[in-house]
Design an enzyme around this catalytic site. Structure first.
Site, PDB file in Angstrom:
ATOM      1  N   ILE A  16       0.955  -1.195   0.207  1.00 23.96           N
ATOM      2  CA  ILE A  16       0.066  -0.124   0.208  1.00 23.96           C
ATOM      3  C   ILE A  16       0.865   1.220  -0.013  1.00 23.96           C
ATOM      4  O   ILE A  16       0.347   2.447  -0.117  1.00 23.96           O
ATOM      5  CB  ILE A  16      -0.992  -0.111   1.137  1.00 23.96           C
ATOM      6  CG1 ILE A  16      -0.410   0.047   2.436  1.00 23.96           C
ATOM      7  CG2 ILE A  16      -2.066  -1.155   0.823  1.00 23.96           C
ATOM      8  CD1 ILE A  16      -1.112  -0.119   3.824  1.00 23.96           C
ATOM      9  N   GLY A  17       2.135   1.063   0.172  1.00 26.04           N
ATOM     10  CA  GLY A  17       2.928   2.441   0.017  1.00 26.04           C
ATOM     11  C   GLY A  17       4.457   2.040  -0.005  1.00 26.04           C
ATOM     12  O   GLY A  17       4.757   0.827   0.432  1.00 26.04           O
ATOM     13  N   GLY A  20      11.349   6.129   1.341  1.00 26.19           N
ATOM     14  CA  GLY A  20      12.835   6.156   1.063  1.00 26.19           C
ATOM     15  C   GLY A  20      13.388   5.159   1.812  1.00 26.19           C
ATOM     16  O   GLY A  20      14.611   4.501   1.460  1.00 26.19           O
ATOM     17  N   MET A  21      13.007   4.494   3.025  1.00 25.90           N
ATOM     18  CA  MET A  21      13.604   3.413   3.777  1.00 25.90           C
ATOM     19  C   MET A  21      12.736   2.210   3.983  1.00 25.90           C
ATOM     20  O   MET A  21      13.439   1.207   4.397  1.00 25.90           O
ATOM     21  CB  MET A  21      13.837   4.051   5.116  1.00 25.90           C
ATOM     22  CG  MET A  21      14.925   5.404   5.148  1.00 25.90           C
ATOM     23  SD  MET A  21      14.734   6.561   6.647  1.00 25.90           S
ATOM     24  CE  MET A  21      15.318   5.178   7.633  1.00 25.90           C
ATOM     25  N   ALA A  22      11.578   2.322   3.666  1.00 25.07           N
ATOM     26  CA  ALA A  22      10.639   1.068   3.751  1.00 25.07           C
ATOM     27  C   ALA A  22       9.534   0.861   2.922  1.00 25.07           C
ATOM     28  O   ALA A  22       9.094   1.990   2.335  1.00 25.07           O
ATOM     29  CB  ALA A  22      10.305   1.147   5.380  1.00 25.07           C
ATOM     30  N   VAL A  24       5.487  -0.335   3.004  1.00 29.31           N
ATOM     31  CA  VAL A  24       4.315  -0.526   3.774  1.00 29.31           C
ATOM     32  C   VAL A  24       3.326  -1.487   3.086  1.00 29.31           C
ATOM     33  O   VAL A  24       2.867  -1.334   1.973  1.00 29.31           O
ATOM     34  CB  VAL A  24       3.716   0.672   4.369  1.00 29.31           C
ATOM     35  CG1 VAL A  24       2.478   0.290   5.273  1.00 29.31           C
ATOM     36  CG2 VAL A  24       4.533   1.488   4.785  1.00 29.31           C
ATOM     37  N   LYS A  39       5.161  -2.515   8.104  1.00 32.50           N
ATOM     38  CA  LYS A  39       6.249  -1.825   7.614  1.00 32.50           C
ATOM     39  C   LYS A  39       7.668  -2.600   7.573  1.00 32.50           C
ATOM     40  O   LYS A  39       8.282  -2.951   8.488  1.00 32.50           O
ATOM     41  CB  LYS A  39       6.386  -0.430   8.223  1.00 32.50           C
ATOM     42  CG  LYS A  39       7.586   0.607   7.595  1.00 32.50           C
ATOM     43  CD  LYS A  39       7.410   1.759   8.260  1.00 32.50           C
ATOM     44  CE  LYS A  39       8.220   2.777   7.702  1.00 32.50           C
ATOM     45  NZ  LYS A  39       8.293   4.098   8.506  1.00 32.50           N
ATOM     46  N   ASP A 133      10.476  13.307  11.282  1.00 36.57           N
ATOM     47  CA  ASP A 133      10.012  13.464   9.846  1.00 36.57           C
ATOM     48  C   ASP A 133       8.681  13.678   9.645  1.00 36.57           C
ATOM     49  O   ASP A 133       7.843  13.018   9.264  1.00 36.57           O
ATOM     50  CB  ASP A 133      10.216  12.043   9.517  1.00 36.57           C
ATOM     51  CG  ASP A 133      10.210  11.820   7.900  1.00 36.57           C
ATOM     52  OD1 ASP A 133      10.552  12.958   7.250  1.00 36.57           O
ATOM     53  OD2 ASP A 133      10.168  10.711   7.235  1.00 36.57           O
TER      54      ASP A 133
END
Length: 661
Positions: A16-17, A20-22, A24, A39, A133
């Site tokens: 679903i997404g 930059g680092m993971a 989801v 995640k 963030d």
């Protein structure tokens, strides 16, 4: 990842997404039977031991954050080298999507969102956790309009052990100047990022943009933003002042805490004057310098590791550019350190005086504080000000007994004596805490009770019922339904399945025999092959009726069918008679329409056929005759006569003169 199961529990169903680092994913928790978001850390970070160690520490810290405006973290772990965090699955879309789709968002709505984010940050900052963030991609807007802050994946506890490096984690368009420079961060960094979020939401435009992340980060350090009202003139000056104070380059000039920013936003929403202090006002705000940035982002939108931007003054530019003040003249002000020392001395002397007064037996002096518990904020404010006091902090708290918007408690308490002008702090009810009802489908009763207890809800067992989709002794229905919001402590009724009530008997009347058999077999039932036939206008082998016609049967039970034998044919009668002297017979006394019948005529010896009615061209000696395509009733009448012994054709056997002669 699709189909993979982490820790024999979390089954990945859909991505679903991605950030930059993971990445989801939506997943099913096979233990509690609920939807969750998982995640998964990208491989390049999972391979870094230092990063994964911090990931573990911070995931555990994030799990302790409890707020209706923070996405809950349920679990975290490692499975075959893959690190993951299990979070609450939030329905809705992120704020960035809303801004991209709609442009500038209603300013009051943005203020409400900002207030809720501030409340989430207050909880995190209270535990010494800095998000680092804050951006619209990490603010989920739910269908009811409330928000949840997510992704504390790069958050860092202020007291956690981490070596300062020249690398910066964050998203270039939203990081604070001190974050861009790789400096040690405080809660003020999150306040700056939230200021940019409000700026973007209210104007539809980012305050700083550039061709790459580094150039954007440099602008965060050195450039002043264009005042929001120059982009969107409809923005209220009070809201503009709040945004610009949050975005001050110098952390000391921002709001001291997220709670202070929330109070300012609440004042704006309530229509009260917004006094921001430090030269910030809600009217006739000004800013020097600044260039309108181009619309849209040129990249750098995701959380990333960036080099720190060094060698720049975070309050750079001319003196007039260093802060957002309506009274800024650019002249050098008094020494701040000297002011601080003077203020401290005055405060210390005041405390000594108060203590001395108490020791001298003066007792408590001043005027009694009015009782405002149970009053609305407006009523309480009026009473406090009429008594010569001021309203201090206004904190919103959940309370099941006090109606939303009314004062739960006050400090000082009613009757306490205080000097005129003293502040009275208030706690105002938000009403009962709203809890999202968990999805209990397919859970056992024990699992459901545990899930409801953890959520702060009560449970009740309803009457069990049949379900074709949920197996016996598991929950197939609940009230209220999953995802609805209820007050904390509300009761949820669950209903256990009795299993399938049976197979629903399909209706096959009107179908051909072959189609009926297929439809019945498809649901697990059988057909009795001893069919009953009835005449009908329906085509042959059409199903006229079935037994049973409806209801439920167990798999393998039998259905009997009555079929059409086709339309009933028209039948005609065939009758024969004679006057004696021979015989007349028929092959059938009746015949269907269009059928045929055979007539046999045989004279006795000494007789011949004299005449025939119903048949044509019958010779005197008779014979056998077939009538084709019968279309009416038939009557065959034959008259026989004796044959004369005289050769005189003019006489008959009785010597009677022939009349013809």
């Amino acid at each position: 990842m699709i189909g993979r199961v982490f820790n024999n529990r979390y089954q990945i169903t859909e991505r679903i997404g991605i950030g930059g680092m993971a990445e989801v994913y939506r997943a099913q928790d096979n233990v509690l039977g609920r939807l969750v978001a998982v995640k998964v850390m990208l491989p390049q970070y999972a391979a870094d031991p230092a990063f994964t160690q911090r990931f573990k520490q911070e995931a555990a810290a994030a799990a302790n954050l409890q707020s209706p405006y923070i996405v809950n973290v349920y679990d975290w772990g490692q499975d075959d080298g893959t690190y993951y965090i299990v979070m609450e699955f939030v329905r809705g879309s992120d704020l960035k999507t809303a801004i991209n789709e709609r442009g500038a968002i209603n300013q009051r709505k943005m203020a409400e969102i900002g207030s809720q984010v501030c409340q989430a940050l207050s909880v995190a900052h209270g535990l010494d956790i800095i998000h680092r963030d804050i951006k619209p991609q990490n603010i989920m807007v739910q269908p009811d309009g409330n928000v949840k802050v997510m992704d504390f994946g790069i958050a860092r506890a202020k007291n956690s052990v981490k070596t300062q490096t020249s690398s910066v984690l964050g998203t270039a368009h939203y990081i604070s100047p001190e974050q861009a420079q790789g400096k040690e961060l405080t809660a003020a960094s999150d306040i700056y990022s939230l200021g940019i979020v409000l700026y973007e939401g209210a104007t539809g435009r980012l305050p700083f943009d550039g061709p790459d992340a580094v150039s954007v980060a440099m602008k965060q350090v050195s450039d002043q933003p264009v005042p929001p009202r120059e982009i969107n003139p409809d923005i209220d000056p009070a809201l503009e002042a709040i945004i610009m104070k949050a975005m001050a380059k110098n952390p000391a000039e921002r709001f001291a805490t997220a709670k202070d920013m929330r109070l300012a936003l609440n004042d704006y929403l309530a229509g009260r004057p917004v006094n921001l202090g430090g030269g910030f006002t809600s009217a006739e705000t000004r800013v020097m310098g600044g260039v309108v940035p181009p619309i849209g982002a040129a990249g750098g939108d995701g959380t990333a590791v960036m080099p720190a931007v060094g060698g720049m003054n975070p309050a750079g530019g001319t003196p007039g550019q260093r802060s957002y003040r309506s009274d800024n003249t650019g002249k050098k002000g008094p020494n701040k350190k000297a002011i601080a020392i003077v203020v401290a001395l005055v405060a210390a002397l005041a405390l000594v005086a108060v203590a001395a007064g108490a020791l001298m037996g003066g007792g408590q002096k001043g005027d009694p504080v009015p009782d405002v518990v149970g009053k609305t904020v407006e009523e309480a404010t009026q009473l406090i000000e009429d008594a010569g006091f001021e309203v201090g902090t206004v904190e919103e708290v959940y309370d099941e007994k006090v109606e939303a918007g009314k004062v739960v408690s006050q400090d000082p308490k009613k009757g306490d004596k205080r000097e005129k002008g003293s502040k009275v702090n208030l706690k105002v009810s938000q009403g009962a805490q709203e809890i999202e009802v968990p999805d209990l489908t397919n859970m056992t009763a024990e699992e459901a009770r545990q899930a409801l207890t953890v959520a702060g809800l009560k449970y009740k067992s309803g009457e069990a019922g049949y379900s074709d989709s949920v197996e016996k002794d598991r929950i197939y229905k609940q009230d209220p339904v999953a995802g609805s919001s209820v007050s904390k402590g509300a009761e949820v009724t669950y209903y256990l399945s009795l299993g399938s009530e049976g197979v629903t008997v399909p209706n096959v009347v009107g179908l051909s025999l072959n189609d009926a058999i297929k439809k019945i077999n498809d649901v697990g039932l059988l057909v009795n092959e001893s069919y009953t036939y009835e005449e009908s206008d329906e085509p042959k082998n059409t199903v006229l009726s079935q037994n049973p016609a409806s209801g439920k049967l167990k798999e393998g039970d039998v259905i009997s069918l009555t079929l059409s034998s086709g339309p009933k044919a028209t039948t005609y009668t065939v009758a024969v008679n004679s006057n004696g002297g021979g015989s007349v017979s028929t092959s059938a006394s009746s015949v269907e329409e269009g059928g045929s019948v055979t007539i046999t005529i045989t004279p006795n010896s000494g007789y011949e056929v004299a005449s025939v009615r119903g048949l044509d061209d019958v010779p005197a000696n008779g014979g056998t005759f077939t009538v084709q395509n019968v279309t009416s009733n038939m009557t065959i009448s034959v008259e026989f006569r004796q044959v004369s012994s005289s050769t005189n054709p003019g006489t008959d056997d009785n010597d009677t003169p022939n009349p013809a002669s």
